[in-house]
Design a protein around this motif. Structure first.
Motif, PDB file in Angstrom:
ATOM      1  N   THR A   1     -12.933 -41.443 -29.319  1.00  7.15           N
ATOM      2  CA  THR A   1     -13.287 -40.755 -28.076  1.00  7.15           C
ATOM      3  C   THR A   1     -14.674 -40.143 -28.209  1.00  7.15           C
ATOM      4  O   THR A   1     -15.212 -39.995 -29.316  1.00  7.15           O
ATOM      5  N   ARG A   2     -15.258 -39.767 -27.067  1.00  7.25           N
ATOM      6  CA  ARG A   2     -16.554 -39.100 -27.086  1.00  7.25           C
ATOM      7  C   ARG A   2     -16.471 -37.781 -27.855  1.00  7.25           C
ATOM      8  O   ARG A   2     -17.421 -37.402 -28.548  1.00  7.25           O
ATOM      9  N   ARG A   3     -15.352 -37.102 -27.768  1.00  8.46           N
ATOM     10  CA  ARG A   3     -15.195 -35.851 -28.494  1.00  8.46           C
ATOM     11  C   ARG A   3     -15.221 -36.087 -29.999  1.00  8.46           C
ATOM     12  O   ARG A   3     -15.856 -35.339 -30.754  1.00  8.46           O
ATOM     13  N   GLU A   4     -14.543 -37.145 -30.446  1.00 10.44           N
ATOM     14  CA  GLU A   4     -14.547 -37.476 -31.876  1.00 10.44           C
ATOM     15  C   GLU A   4     -15.943 -37.859 -32.348  1.00 10.44           C
ATOM     16  O   GLU A   4     -16.383 -37.460 -33.437  1.00 10.44           O
ATOM     17  N   LEU A   5     -16.644 -38.623 -31.544  1.00 10.85           N
ATOM     18  CA  LEU A   5     -18.001 -39.018 -31.903  1.00 10.85           C
ATOM     19  C   LEU A   5     -18.929 -37.809 -31.962  1.00 10.85           C
ATOM     20  O   LEU A   5     -19.779 -37.706 -32.844  1.00 10.85           O
ATOM     21  N   GLN A   6     -18.762 -36.894 -31.013  1.00 14.67           N
ATOM     22  CA  GLN A   6     -19.592 -35.692 -31.016  1.00 14.67           C
ATOM     23  C   GLN A   6     -19.337 -34.853 -32.256  1.00 14.67           C
ATOM     24  O   GLN A   6     -20.260 -34.244 -32.815  1.00 14.67           O
ATOM     25  N   ARG A   7     -18.084 -34.825 -32.720  1.00 12.42           N
ATOM     26  CA  ARG A   7     -17.768 -34.097 -33.955  1.00 12.42           C
ATOM     27  C   ARG A   7     -18.502 -34.701 -35.140  1.00 12.42           C
ATOM     28  O   ARG A   7     -18.994 -33.975 -36.014  1.00 12.42           O
ATOM     29  N   VAL A   8     -18.586 -36.039 -35.180  1.00 10.56           N
ATOM     30  CA  VAL A   8     -19.317 -36.707 -36.256  1.00 10.56           C
ATOM     31  C   VAL A   8     -20.783 -36.306 -36.207  1.00 10.56           C
ATOM     32  O   VAL A   8     -21.384 -35.935 -37.222  1.00 10.56           O
ATOM     33  N   ALA A   9     -21.388 -36.387 -35.020  1.00  5.78           N
ATOM     34  CA  ALA A   9     -22.803 -36.058 -34.887  1.00  5.78           C
ATOM     35  C   ALA A   9     -23.067 -34.598 -35.239  1.00  5.78           C
ATOM     36  O   ALA A   9     -24.028 -34.285 -35.956  1.00  5.78           O
ATOM     37  N   SER A  10     -22.221 -33.710 -34.768  1.00  4.67           N
ATOM     38  CA  SER A  10     -22.425 -32.286 -35.034  1.00  4.67           C
ATOM     39  C   SER A  10     -22.298 -31.978 -36.523  1.00  4.67           C
ATOM     40  O   SER A  10     -23.087 -31.204 -37.077  1.00  4.67           O
ATOM     41  N   ALA A  11     -21.309 -32.591 -37.178  1.00 12.49           N
ATOM     42  CA  ALA A  11     -21.126 -32.359 -38.616  1.00 12.49           C
ATOM     43  C   ALA A  11     -22.326 -32.860 -39.408  1.00 12.49           C
ATOM     44  O   ALA A  11     -22.792 -32.195 -40.339  1.00 12.49           O
ATOM     45  N   CYS A  12     -22.851 -34.015 -39.047  1.00  7.45           N
ATOM     46  CA  CYS A  12     -24.025 -34.554 -39.743  1.00  7.45           C
ATOM     47  C   CYS A  12     -25.252 -33.680 -39.504  1.00  7.45           C
ATOM     48  O   CYS A  12     -25.984 -33.342 -40.447  1.00  7.45           O
ATOM     49  N   ASN A  13     -25.484 -33.298 -38.260  1.00  2.29           N
ATOM     50  CA  ASN A  13     -26.671 -32.525 -37.925  1.00  2.29           C
ATOM     51  C   ASN A  13     -26.650 -31.137 -38.570  1.00  2.29           C
ATOM     52  O   ASN A  13     -27.692 -30.578 -38.903  1.00  2.29           O
ATOM     53  N   ALA A  14     -25.426 -30.603 -38.778  1.00  2.00           N
ATOM     54  CA  ALA A  14     -25.315 -29.284 -39.399  1.00  2.00           C
ATOM     55  C   ALA A  14     -25.701 -29.305 -40.860  1.00  2.00           C
ATOM     56  O   ALA A  14     -25.929 -28.260 -41.471  1.00  2.00           O
ATOM     57  N   LEU A  15     -25.781 -30.499 -41.457  1.00  2.00           N
ATOM     58  CA  LEU A  15     -26.095 -30.618 -42.872  1.00  2.00           C
ATOM     59  C   LEU A  15     -27.569 -30.848 -43.142  1.00  2.00           C
ATOM     60  O   LEU A  15     -27.957 -31.167 -44.272  1.00  2.00           O
ATOM     61  N   GLY A  16     -28.408 -30.684 -42.140  1.00  2.00           N
ATOM     62  CA  GLY A  16     -29.828 -30.927 -42.308  1.00  2.00           C
ATOM     63  C   GLY A  16     -30.419 -30.154 -43.459  1.00  2.00           C
ATOM     64  O   GLY A  16     -31.301 -30.626 -44.185  1.00  2.00           O
ATOM     65  N   GLY A  17     -29.930 -28.934 -43.697  1.00  2.00           N
ATOM     66  CA  GLY A  17     -30.462 -28.107 -44.776  1.00  2.00           C
ATOM     67  C   GLY A  17     -30.144 -28.628 -46.155  1.00  2.00           C
ATOM     68  O   GLY A  17     -30.761 -28.215 -47.149  1.00  2.00           O
TER      69      GLY A  17
END
Length: 233
Positions: free
Chosen positions: A212-228
């Motif tokens: 789902t779009r919600r599941e995909l957004q969770r993937v993107a958010s988790a990856c982007n949060a690891l930028g540091g």
């Protein structure tokens, strides 16, 4: 291997093409050992060639540089759903008198493919701290796997990134842990820089047709949060 195993089909195709004992067959090292095993079962000698950095498929320029009078065939693998550069490889094969026997990694329905492509586009628009898949103009990518590169200092940073994603509930995996030319049964002393770099940097993120779009957004958010976590190369 069962009769339906893709390596069995490749072995038969090589044999039917006239590959004989001692003939060289150009193959990628970035992938599974099935292709190499099929070449050996057909009596051929696998010759490992480097990949294109964007498609993860055989680099046509590297293929041409590897051709010798003993070369009989080239086996391009359509990696992760991205087709190899068949236009350039077909021209090369015709000019040098080689058999060209492409291999699909997976097959699926057109509906599943369209859904994966839509999911891949969704992720690519939202991911900011990884290098998203690059698709060569005019080539279809079916996204059997959605493979990104984790920038940083290679395997240690990629593996740390993956561990943290998994801890956040994101399914991910390293698509190719060890290139075939470094596996003990198939080892060759060759230097394939793009192959080695891909093995150290790449990570496959979930992009299945049913997400789902919600599941995909969770993937993107988790990856982007690891930028540091990412270190400069």
């Amino acid at each position: 291997m069962g009769l339906g195993h893709p390596a069995v089909g490749l072995q038969r195709a090589l044999t039917s093409a006239g590959v004989r004992a001692g003939d060289e067959v150009i193959v990628p090292s970035y992938g599974t050992a099935d292709v190499v095993e099929a070449v050996r079962q057909a009596g051929g000698m696998p010759v490992y060639v480097d990949i294109d950095a964007d498609s993860f498929c055989l680099d046509p320029a590297a293929v041409e540089a590897a051709v010798t009078p003993r070369t009989a065939a080239v086996v391009p693998v359509h990696q992760f759903g991205h087709h190899a550069d068949m236009t350039r490889l077909s021209e090369l094969a015709g000019r040098r008198g080689l058999f060209l026997i492409p291999q699909e990694t997976e097959q699926s329905s057109s509906v599943e493919t369209a859904m994966r492509q839509a999911n891949a586009a969704f992720l690519s628009q939202r991911l900011s701290d990884v290098i998203t898949p690059r698709v060569r103009p005019g080539v279809e990518h079916t996204f059997h796997q959605y493979v990104v590169r984790v920038p940083g200092n290679g395997r240690p940073d990629r593996d740390a990134f993956a561990r943290t994603l998994r801890a956040k509930g994101v399914r991910c995996r390293v698509p190719v842990q060890t290139p075939v030319h470094r596996m003990p049964p198939f080892r060759r002393d060759v230097w394939l820089p793009e192959t080695e770099r891909a093995a150290d940097e790449c990570l496959s993120l979930p992009v299945e047709a049913g997400m789902t779009r919600r599941e995909l957004q969770r993937v993107a958010s988790a990856c982007n949060a690891l930028g540091g976590l990412l270190q400069p190369a």
